[in-house]
Design a protein around this motif. Structure first.
Motif, PDB file in Angstrom:
ATOM      1  N   SER A 235       0.844  -1.196   0.000  1.00 13.11           N
ATOM      2  CA  SER A 235       0.000   0.000   0.000  1.00 13.11           C
ATOM      3  C   SER A 235       0.874   1.238   0.000  1.00 13.11           C
ATOM      4  O   SER A 235       1.930   1.271   0.646  1.00 13.11           O
ATOM      5  CB  SER A 235      -0.898   0.021   1.243  1.00 13.11           C
ATOM      6  OG  SER A 235      -1.592   1.248   1.350  1.00 13.11           O
ATOM      7  N   TRP A 237      -0.412   3.916   1.246  1.00 15.03           N
ATOM      8  CA  TRP A 237      -0.992   4.663   2.368  1.00 15.03           C
ATOM      9  C   TRP A 237      -1.437   6.066   1.921  1.00 15.03           C
ATOM     10  O   TRP A 237      -1.382   7.021   2.696  1.00 15.03           O
ATOM     11  CB  TRP A 237      -0.019   4.763   3.544  1.00 15.03           C
ATOM     12  CG  TRP A 237       0.345   3.466   4.201  1.00 15.03           C
ATOM     13  CD1 TRP A 237       1.382   2.658   3.873  1.00 15.03           C
ATOM     14  CD2 TRP A 237      -0.300   2.835   5.319  1.00 15.03           C
ATOM     15  NE1 TRP A 237       1.436   1.568   4.706  1.00 15.03           N
ATOM     16  CE2 TRP A 237       0.419   1.655   5.616  1.00 15.03           C
ATOM     17  CE3 TRP A 237      -1.403   3.170   6.108  1.00 15.03           C
ATOM     18  CZ2 TRP A 237       0.049   0.798   6.655  1.00 15.03           C
ATOM     19  CZ3 TRP A 237      -1.745   2.310   7.155  1.00 15.03           C
ATOM     20  CH2 TRP A 237      -1.029   1.145   7.410  1.00 15.03           C
ATOM     21  N   ASP A 243      -2.559  -0.238  -3.774  1.00 20.13           N
ATOM     22  CA  ASP A 243      -3.207  -0.747  -2.568  1.00 20.13           C
ATOM     23  C   ASP A 243      -3.155  -2.264  -2.513  1.00 20.13           C
ATOM     24  O   ASP A 243      -2.617  -2.924  -3.410  1.00 20.13           O
ATOM     25  CB  ASP A 243      -4.652  -0.245  -2.476  1.00 20.13           C
ATOM     26  CG  ASP A 243      -5.505  -0.632  -3.680  1.00 20.13           C
ATOM     27  OD1 ASP A 243      -5.184  -1.623  -4.368  1.00 20.13           O
ATOM     28  OD2 ASP A 243      -6.513   0.060  -3.934  1.00 20.13           O
ATOM     29  N   SER A 266       5.426  -1.943   2.857  1.00 19.86           N
ATOM     30  CA  SER A 266       4.475  -0.922   2.403  1.00 19.86           C
ATOM     31  C   SER A 266       5.158   0.426   2.334  1.00 19.86           C
ATOM     32  O   SER A 266       6.260   0.627   2.846  1.00 19.86           O
ATOM     33  CB  SER A 266       3.254  -0.846   3.337  1.00 19.86           C
ATOM     34  OG  SER A 266       3.582  -0.235   4.571  1.00 19.86           O
ATOM     35  N   ALA A 267       4.475   1.367   1.666  1.00 22.39           N
ATOM     36  CA  ALA A 267       4.819   2.792   1.681  1.00 22.39           C
ATOM     37  C   ALA A 267       6.105   3.116   0.916  1.00 22.39           C
ATOM     38  O   ALA A 267       6.664   2.297   0.209  1.00 22.39           O
ATOM     39  CB  ALA A 267       4.882   3.313   3.111  1.00 22.39           C
ATOM     40  N   GLN A 273       1.925  10.096   2.435  1.00 12.20           N
ATOM     41  CA  GLN A 273       1.544   8.864   3.120  1.00 12.20           C
ATOM     42  C   GLN A 273       1.245   9.122   4.591  1.00 12.20           C
ATOM     43  O   GLN A 273       1.924   9.897   5.265  1.00 12.20           O
ATOM     44  CB  GLN A 273       2.646   7.816   2.980  1.00 12.20           C
ATOM     45  CG  GLN A 273       3.955   8.189   3.637  1.00 12.20           C
ATOM     46  CD  GLN A 273       5.078   7.225   3.283  1.00 12.20           C
ATOM     47  OE1 GLN A 273       5.081   6.581   2.236  1.00 12.20           O
ATOM     48  NE2 GLN A 273       6.067   7.117   4.171  1.00 12.20           N
ATOM     49  N   LYS A 274       0.205   8.476   5.071  1.00 12.40           N
ATOM     50  CA  LYS A 274      -0.170   8.550   6.477  1.00 12.40           C
ATOM     51  C   LYS A 274      -0.269   7.119   6.983  1.00 12.40           C
ATOM     52  O   LYS A 274      -1.226   6.404   6.672  1.00 12.40           O
ATOM     53  CB  LYS A 274      -1.498   9.297   6.648  1.00 12.40           C
ATOM     54  CG  LYS A 274      -1.402  10.767   6.252  1.00 12.40           C
ATOM     55  CD  LYS A 274      -2.723  11.498   6.454  1.00 12.40           C
ATOM     56  CE  LYS A 274      -2.604  12.963   6.053  1.00 12.40           C
ATOM     57  NZ  LYS A 274      -3.903  13.688   6.228  1.00 12.40           N
ATOM     58  N   ILE A 275       0.722   6.723   7.785  1.00 13.95           N
ATOM     59  CA  ILE A 275       0.885   5.332   8.174  1.00 13.95           C
ATOM     60  C   ILE A 275       0.493   5.150   9.628  1.00 13.95           C
ATOM     61  O   ILE A 275       0.967   5.875  10.499  1.00 13.95           O
ATOM     62  CB  ILE A 275       2.347   4.880   7.970  1.00 13.95           C
ATOM     63  CG1 ILE A 275       2.786   5.169   6.525  1.00 13.95           C
ATOM     64  CG2 ILE A 275       2.506   3.402   8.289  1.00 13.95           C
ATOM     65  CD1 ILE A 275       4.254   4.893   6.276  1.00 13.95           C
ATOM     66  N   TYR A 281       2.443  -3.658  12.183  1.00 12.86           N
ATOM     67  CA  TYR A 281       1.445  -2.879  11.440  1.00 12.86           C
ATOM     68  C   TYR A 281       1.298  -3.290   9.980  1.00 12.86           C
ATOM     69  O   TYR A 281       0.272  -3.018   9.352  1.00 12.86           O
ATOM     70  CB  TYR A 281       1.759  -1.382  11.542  1.00 12.86           C
ATOM     71  CG  TYR A 281       2.988  -0.934  10.775  1.00 12.86           C
ATOM     72  CD1 TYR A 281       2.876  -0.268   9.564  1.00 12.86           C
ATOM     73  CD2 TYR A 281       4.267  -1.154  11.283  1.00 12.86           C
ATOM     74  CE1 TYR A 281       3.999   0.157   8.873  1.00 12.86           C
ATOM     75  CE2 TYR A 281       5.382  -0.737  10.607  1.00 12.86           C
ATOM     76  CZ  TYR A 281       5.256  -0.083   9.401  1.00 12.86           C
ATOM     77  OH  TYR A 281       6.375   0.328   8.724  1.00 12.86           O
ATOM     78  N   GLN A 282       2.302  -3.966   9.415  1.00 13.90           N
ATOM     79  CA  GLN A 282       2.190  -4.403   8.016  1.00 13.90           C
ATOM     80  C   GLN A 282       1.755  -5.861   7.882  1.00 13.90           C
ATOM     81  O   GLN A 282       1.521  -6.334   6.762  1.00 13.90           O
ATOM     82  CB  GLN A 282       3.530  -4.194   7.300  1.00 13.90           C
ATOM     83  CG  GLN A 282       3.913  -2.727   7.183  1.00 13.90           C
ATOM     84  CD  GLN A 282       5.264  -2.483   6.556  1.00 13.90           C
ATOM     85  OE1 GLN A 282       5.474  -1.462   5.923  1.00 13.90           O
ATOM     86  NE2 GLN A 282       6.220  -3.390   6.728  1.00 13.90           N
TER      87      GLN A 282
END
Length: 366
Positions: A235, A237, A243, A266-267, A273-275, A281-282
């Motif tokens: 993603s 984010w 996604d 991710s990211a 990006q807002k993680i 978390y992944q």
């Protein structure tokens, strides 16, 4: 036996356990050439007891380096320098070794993180013009990258192949193609960075095309003894970006083409990006993709505790776990995890005498 310390096959490669040390850039090479830092750093990690050590992002051409100090594998000089490091590590450790091959695209020509990390201008002695699928820079204030035409794209595919051939010649057991963290292959995947109107942009199949071409070409170029997989940012984010649904589609395509594993992060693509950062978390991304494929999936991202890692595996959220910063902080993390889970590791004989008192059968001699 714990799940964490059970073996796992990544295609032709069998790991002794499911702890992976993922690629971590060291920003310490000289014109792409590995040196004593890499021998010391990798030698230390190779004594950790993990099941697999993957070398840092290694550029397939000079302009594909994230920074001027990145590791490379694009010519005889970079191959010879890395050969010395690999020979040194292998002399003292049987740990399987992988290498991540990548191209930074528009995120290239950057300063080292401890020197600010921003893009270095092309007219600076340590900078160069960067390339991308579209003329959109990563940082809003940076110059527009040069747009790759189809001949340039073919050259980049060829560069991945040439580096992969060198990697096999060096004796690596595994090749990971870097399709994550906002670097070139990820830039082609995401609609936020890819506004092309040709066969490499627009529709999902077109945006997948370059990564699939690189995978196919690398898989064809190396022998069946080499495991070949992909690291993926599941993603961006960012709303409207790459996604997990698109990641699942890509995973299924790669599996059908013989991909041996996916390494799910991710990211890294977009500054907006807002993680939601937190322990593991992944992992939900890895779990979602694992539900769509049969090939092994590696989870990564704030996995720091042995019980947490064991739970991820026992709940079928992933097939292996990768620890990066946690392993830098504690290069004997697998030893401590084995002690916590009542399992064992096989250290080098030079270390057998440090087995803690009161911990039964932690060390198994080779």
């Amino acid at each position: 036996m714990s799940q964490l310390f059970s073996p796992l096959s990544l295609g032709p490669l069998t790991l002794p356990n499911r702890i992976v040390i993922p690629p971590m850039c060291q920003y310490s090479a000289e014109d792409g050439r590995a040196n004593d830092w890499h021998a010391m750093h990798l030698g230390n990690l190779a004594q950790s007891g993990a099941g697999l050590l993957i070398l840092e992002a290694t550029a397939v051409e000079p302009r594909g380096r994230i920074s001027w100090a990145d590791l490379g594998l694009w010519d005889d000089a970079t191959e010879a320098a890395l050969a010395q490091v690999v020979t040194s590590v292998r002399r003292w450790s049987p740990m399987p070794l992988g290498i991540q091959l990548g191209h930074a695209g528009r995120k290239a020509s950057s300063a080292r993180p401890w020197e600010g990390g921003g893009q270095i201008p092309a007219d600076d002695a340590r900078g160069w013009p960067v390339v991308a699928p579209s003329p959109r820079p990563f940082h809003a204030g940076d110059p527009a990258p040069q747009v790759l035409d189809e001949a340039d794209i073919a050259g980049i595919v060829a560069a991945f192949v040439a580096s992969a051939v060198r990697a096999e010649r060096l004796g690596f057991d595994l090749i990971e193609i870097h399709g994550a963290h906002g670097y070139l292959l990820h830039q082609f995947l995401s609609p936020l960075s890819n506004q092309r109107t040709d066969g490499y942009g627009g529709s999902l199949p077109n945006r997948l095309r370059l990564l699939v071409e690189v995978f196919d070409a690398v898989r064809e170029a190396v022998s069946d003894r080499i495991a070949v997989g992909v690291r993926l940012s599941a993603s961006d984010w960012v709303e409207g970006g790459w996604d997990v649904t698109q990641s699942e589609a890509l995973a299924q395509i790669l599996e059908a083409r013989g991909c041996n594993f996916l390494h799910v992060s991710s990211a890294g693509l977009d500054e907006r990006q807002k993680i939601a950062v937190g322990p593991g978390y992944q992992v939900p991304f890895a779990q979602a993709i694992k539900a769509k494929v049969r090939m092994p999936v590696i989870a990564v991202g704030l996995i720091t505790e042995p019980e947490q890692a064991e739970s991820i595996l026992r709940h079928n959220q992933a097939d292996a776990v990768a620890l990066a910063r946690a392993m830098l902080y504690d290069p004997r993390w697998p030893w401590h995890a084995a002690a916590a889970l009542g399992d064992s590791v096989v250290p080098s004989p030079q270390y057998l005498r440090c087995e803690p008192r009161g911990v039964r059968n932690l060390f198994v001699p080779r």
